[in-house]
Design a protein around this motif. Structure first.
Motif, short mmCIF file in Angstrom:
data_model
loop_
_atom_site.label_atom_id
_atom_site.label_comp_id
_atom_site.label_asym_id
_atom_site.label_seq_id
_atom_site.Cartn_x
_atom_site.Cartn_y
_atom_site.Cartn_z
N ILE A 37 42.45 37.39 38.25
CA ILE A 37 41.23 36.48 38.04
C ILE A 37 41.05 35.29 38.82
O ILE A 37 42.28 34.46 38.75
N SER A 38 40.28 35.21 39.41
CA SER A 38 40.35 34.00 40.14
C SER A 38 38.88 33.14 39.99
O SER A 38 38.07 33.47 39.54
N MET A 39 38.86 31.74 40.44
CA MET A 39 37.89 30.86 40.14
C MET A 39 37.48 30.43 41.56
O MET A 39 38.09 30.37 42.49
N ASP A 40 36.06 30.52 41.63
CA ASP A 40 35.22 29.88 42.79
C ASP A 40 34.11 29.07 42.10
O ASP A 40 33.79 29.12 41.36
N LEU A 41 33.59 28.26 43.19
CA LEU A 41 32.47 27.63 42.76
C LEU A 41 31.11 28.02 43.44
O LEU A 41 30.26 27.09 43.60
N SER A 42 31.04 29.44 43.75
CA SER A 42 29.84 29.73 44.61
C SER A 42 28.70 29.72 43.98
O SER A 42 27.50 29.99 44.32
#
Length: 195
Positions: A37-42
């Protein structure tokens, strides 16, 4: 004048779509979450588009970033479909509410409702779409094992989604909200051609 506004709206939405696409590539792992599980700010540019030009513009940004990223995916497109569903469930309600209450308080309420909607839908999306496909590549016991390594009390996938994914998705949305609150007002005149 109307034609100029339409062209500016299309151009700004395209620019925000490009920024969202790039931000989607810069995902990173976060502590207290399994490594897959990863985080991005898209969603940030999509939220800005939704506030500036309405919910359809925000949805368009979500669509474009996922269509581009599907060519580079490791999820067979399932991650992108889920990302589109969740991103849209965030920016569309936020955009609808903000179009009706165009104040800072309205923006906060709109963003909170959008983030909460996205968090709740993350359970449904993950339970019925994402994880059933992932189990073709990774056994459910291994998936649950990754969650149990962080919290041994996880017994079922639903436990994992409620204790991990839902709060994570809400926090992810609220991070975009916080950044939007800081940059939206200075950015709005540029996007709308008032400066």
């Amino acid at each position: 004048m109307k034609n100029t506004n339409h062209i500016r709206k299309m151009t700004s939405t395209a620019m925000l779509s490009a920024v969202a696409t790039v931000l989607m590539f810069f995902s990173f792992n976060v502590p207290f979450m399994p490594s897959f599980i990863s985080m991005d700010l898209s969603e940030l540019p999509a939220l800005i588009a939704s506030f500036s030009f309405g919910p359809i513009a925000g949805m368009s940004v979500c669509l474009v970033k996922n269509l581009v990223n599907v060519f580079f995916t490791s999820t067979g497109g399932v991650g992108e479909i889920s990302n589109f569903i969740l991103g849209t469930s965030f920016v569309v309600p936020a955009g609808i509410i903000y179009q009706k209450i165009k104040t800072k308080k309205g923006a906060i309420i709109a963003s909170f409702v959008g983030a909460a909607t996205m968090a709740i839908l993350s359970i449904i999306s993950n339970y019925y779409l994402v994880y059933p496909v992932y189990t073709a590549f990774m056994p459910m016991e291994a998936i649950l094992g990754a969650y149990r390594a962080i919290n041994p009390n996880v017994e079922t996938l639903m436990d994992a989604l409620i204790w991990f994914n839902m709060p994570f998705t809400f926090i992810k949305g609220m991070i975009s909200v916080g950044i939007t609150m800081l940059i939206y007002k200075p950015l709005e005149p540029v996007l709308k051609g008032k400066r």
